[in-house]
Design an enzyme around this catalytic site. Sequence first.
Site, PDB file in Angstrom:
ATOM      1  N   CYS A 101       0.848  -1.203   0.000  1.00 12.83           N
ATOM      2  CA  CYS A 101       0.000   0.000   0.000  1.00 12.83           C
ATOM      3  C   CYS A 101       0.876   1.243   0.000  1.00 12.83           C
ATOM      4  CB  CYS A 101      -0.903   0.032   1.231  1.00 12.83           C
ATOM      5  SG  CYS A 101      -2.157  -1.236   1.251  1.00 12.83           S
ATOM      6  N   ILE A 102       0.444   2.222  -0.776  1.00  6.65           N
ATOM      7  CA  ILE A 102       1.198   3.488  -0.861  1.00  6.65           C
ATOM      8  C   ILE A 102       0.843   4.359   0.329  1.00  6.65           C
ATOM      9  CG2 ILE A 102       1.596   5.541  -2.249  1.00  6.65           C
ATOM     10  CD1 ILE A 102       0.748   3.763  -4.678  1.00  6.65           C
TER      11      ILE A 102
END
Length: 102
Positions: A101-102
């Site tokens: 996940c960013i």
Amino acid sequence: MEKTYANVIIDCNDEGYLKNFQQWNQEVGLEIANEEGIAMTGRHWEVIEYLQDQYRKEVPLSIRKIGKSGVVSIKEFYQLFPKGPLKISSKIAGIPKPVSCI
């Protein structure tokens, strides 16, 4: 940072993820879901249980892997957790934000 969920003070990081999975219970998850605007159903809890199981096994999570798990399709995953399925579901599950996940 500390937050209170289910009348318990929980240690969270700056993004609101639990620092200690041992502090999680279903009430805590429900309150985090409410904060995220998610009305939990049985399907939501099935996904949460799968994520927690993978976390306990130290399996890195990705949307693609979850889509291939047989637990939930990628399309349904996005329907259940529309604002960022893996980020939101991980937060509700009380596990750290996945590296993917960013």
